[in-house]
Scaffold this motif. Sequence first.
Motif, PDB file in Angstrom:
ATOM      1  N   LEU A   1       0.833  -1.199   0.000  1.00 44.31           N
ATOM      2  CA  LEU A   1       0.000   0.000   0.000  1.00 44.31           C
ATOM      3  C   LEU A   1       0.873   1.255   0.000  1.00 44.31           C
ATOM      4  O   LEU A   1       1.392   1.676   1.029  1.00 44.31           O
ATOM      5  CB  LEU A   1      -0.940   0.016   1.212  1.00 44.31           C
ATOM      6  CG  LEU A   1      -1.893   1.209   1.274  1.00 44.31           C
ATOM      7  CD1 LEU A   1      -2.882   1.181   0.104  1.00 44.31           C
ATOM      8  CD2 LEU A   1      -2.654   1.215   2.604  1.00 44.31           C
ATOM      9  N   THR A   2       1.043   1.812  -1.185  1.00 44.35           N
ATOM     10  CA  THR A   2       1.767   3.071  -1.335  1.00 44.35           C
ATOM     11  C   THR A   2       0.909   3.999  -2.186  1.00 44.35           C
ATOM     12  O   THR A   2       0.006   3.544  -2.907  1.00 44.35           O
ATOM     13  CB  THR A   2       3.122   2.868  -2.044  1.00 44.35           C
ATOM     14  OG1 THR A   2       2.878   2.421  -3.391  1.00 44.35           O
ATOM     15  CG2 THR A   2       4.002   1.873  -1.304  1.00 44.35           C
ATOM     16  N   HIS A   3       1.200   5.271  -2.108  1.00 43.63           N
ATOM     17  CA  HIS A   3       0.470   6.236  -2.927  1.00 43.63           C
ATOM     18  C   HIS A   3       0.659   5.927  -4.413  1.00 43.63           C
ATOM     19  O   HIS A   3      -0.294   5.981  -5.186  1.00 43.63           O
ATOM     20  CB  HIS A   3       0.935   7.666  -2.610  1.00 43.63           C
ATOM     21  CG  HIS A   3       0.498   8.140  -1.264  1.00 43.63           C
ATOM     22  ND1 HIS A   3       1.252   7.948  -0.132  1.00 43.63           N
ATOM     23  CD2 HIS A   3      -0.618   8.794  -0.870  1.00 43.63           C
ATOM     24  CE1 HIS A   3       0.614   8.470   0.906  1.00 43.63           C
ATOM     25  NE2 HIS A   3      -0.525   8.997   0.485  1.00 43.63           N
ATOM     26  N   ARG A   4       1.868   5.588  -4.780  1.00 43.78           N
ATOM     27  CA  ARG A   4       2.148   5.286  -6.194  1.00 43.78           C
ATOM     28  C   ARG A   4       1.379   4.061  -6.671  1.00 43.78           C
ATOM     29  O   ARG A   4       0.863   4.040  -7.783  1.00 43.78           O
ATOM     30  CB  ARG A   4       3.639   5.054  -6.411  1.00 43.78           C
ATOM     31  CG  ARG A   4       4.432   6.308  -6.451  1.00 43.78           C
ATOM     32  CD  ARG A   4       5.865   6.000  -6.794  1.00 43.78           C
ATOM     33  NE  ARG A   4       6.625   7.237  -6.743  1.00 43.78           N
ATOM     34  CZ  ARG A   4       7.929   7.294  -6.715  1.00 43.78           C
ATOM     35  NH1 ARG A   4       8.642   6.183  -6.733  1.00 43.78           N
ATOM     36  NH2 ARG A   4       8.545   8.448  -6.672  1.00 43.78           N
ATOM     37  N   ALA A   5       1.342   3.031  -5.827  1.00 44.36           N
ATOM     38  CA  ALA A   5       0.620   1.807  -6.210  1.00 44.36           C
ATOM     39  C   ALA A   5      -0.861   2.099  -6.392  1.00 44.36           C
ATOM     40  O   ALA A   5      -1.502   1.581  -7.314  1.00 44.36           O
ATOM     41  CB  ALA A   5       0.831   0.719  -5.162  1.00 44.36           C
ATOM     42  N   VAL A   6      -1.419   2.933  -5.528  1.00 42.78           N
ATOM     43  CA  VAL A   6      -2.840   3.296  -5.641  1.00 42.78           C
ATOM     44  C   VAL A   6      -3.063   4.104  -6.917  1.00 42.78           C
ATOM     45  O   VAL A   6      -4.022   3.841  -7.666  1.00 42.78           O
ATOM     46  CB  VAL A   6      -3.321   4.058  -4.385  1.00 42.78           C
ATOM     47  CG1 VAL A   6      -4.727   4.606  -4.589  1.00 42.78           C
ATOM     48  CG2 VAL A   6      -3.278   3.145  -3.158  1.00 42.78           C
ATOM     49  N   ASP A   7      -2.193   5.065  -7.188  1.00 42.05           N
ATOM     50  CA  ASP A   7      -2.311   5.852  -8.429  1.00 42.05           C
ATOM     51  C   ASP A   7      -2.271   4.934  -9.654  1.00 42.05           C
ATOM     52  O   ASP A   7      -3.087   5.070 -10.569  1.00 42.05           O
ATOM     53  CB  ASP A   7      -1.176   6.879  -8.532  1.00 42.05           C
ATOM     54  CG  ASP A   7      -1.314   8.039  -7.554  1.00 42.05           C
ATOM     55  OD1 ASP A   7      -2.446   8.298  -7.091  1.00 42.05           O
ATOM     56  OD2 ASP A   7      -0.288   8.673  -7.262  1.00 42.05           O
ATOM     57  N   ARG A   8      -1.317   4.016  -9.649  1.00 39.45           N
ATOM     58  CA  ARG A   8      -1.187   3.084 -10.775  1.00 39.45           C
ATOM     59  C   ARG A   8      -2.452   2.247 -10.946  1.00 39.45           C
ATOM     60  O   ARG A   8      -2.965   2.108 -12.037  1.00 39.45           O
ATOM     61  CB  ARG A   8       0.022   2.166 -10.533  1.00 39.45           C
ATOM     62  CG  ARG A   8       1.046   2.185 -11.620  1.00 39.45           C
ATOM     63  CD  ARG A   8       2.217   1.235 -11.408  1.00 39.45           C
ATOM     64  NE  ARG A   8       2.481   0.716 -10.086  1.00 39.45           N
ATOM     65  CZ  ARG A   8       3.312   1.261  -9.204  1.00 39.45           C
ATOM     66  NH1 ARG A   8       3.971   2.355  -9.494  1.00 39.45           N
ATOM     67  NH2 ARG A   8       3.494   0.702  -8.034  1.00 39.45           N
ATOM     68  N   GLN A   9      -2.940   1.683  -9.850  1.00 38.20           N
ATOM     69  CA  GLN A   9      -4.131   0.836  -9.903  1.00 38.20           C
ATOM     70  C   GLN A   9      -5.349   1.634 -10.363  1.00 38.20           C
ATOM     71  O   GLN A   9      -6.191   1.130 -11.096  1.00 38.20           O
ATOM     72  CB  GLN A   9      -4.402   0.201  -8.529  1.00 38.20           C
ATOM     73  CG  GLN A   9      -5.608  -0.711  -8.494  1.00 38.20           C
ATOM     74  CD  GLN A   9      -5.458  -1.918  -9.398  1.00 38.20           C
ATOM     75  OE1 GLN A   9      -4.406  -2.549  -9.457  1.00 38.20           O
ATOM     76  NE2 GLN A   9      -6.512  -2.234 -10.135  1.00 38.20           N
ATOM     77  N   ALA A  10      -5.443   2.885  -9.932  1.00 41.28           N
ATOM     78  CA  ALA A  10      -6.578   3.741 -10.301  1.00 41.28           C
ATOM     79  C   ALA A  10      -6.450   4.295 -11.718  1.00 41.28           C
ATOM     80  O   ALA A  10      -7.398   4.869 -12.245  1.00 41.28           O
ATOM     81  CB  ALA A  10      -6.714   4.891  -9.303  1.00 41.28           C
TER      82      ALA A  10
END
Length: 195
Positions: free
Chosen positions: A30-39
């Motif tokens: 759970l990182t900001h980058r991972a969330v951005d990528r997934q979204a």
Amino acid sequence: MGPTTELSPRMRQLLSAAVVVVSDSGMRGLTHRAVDRQAGLPEGSCSAYLRTRKALQTALAEYVGAHLADDVRALSKDLARCPGDHAQAAAQTAALFDRWLHGRELVTRFELSLEASRDPELAAQFSAWRTELVEVVGGILLTTGGPPDPTRAETLVVALDGVLLGAVLRPPAERAAYVRRCVALLLDALSPVEE
């Protein structure tokens, strides 16, 4: 208050993506980058809404907890229409659990629960959600004709959590039958004894 009533569409998009990230990669992923990528959003989108990892975890816990609580409230309303019908209660509860087992929020909740064991603020958030859940389950148990009993309600919540965890650890083809069997046994065991 439902989980989506006060969230902007972008925040819902970010938190839905965070559910997938945690479900797939655990809390370490759970990182900001991972969330951005997934979204599918530009890098920095998540951190613009949720500045720290702690804020992201807290918002995710609220989001997942609210979704699951809404489902339990809906189940409570459905079961209120058929008071005392243990077979119907077991069938509807098992159907809800089966739906949860096919989604990602349940695994995310388990991951967040483990994180809460090391994080007092997250634990307090889960405690508030658990208290509400126990109250809803207590209301469901009242429809069976038994006296108000918070210990019985809490026992059922904890036991059903165990059923869900046990189901997650089984092969997918075995989960539905396992859940139906365990839920029926639990509801029968915690039903008031007729004299």
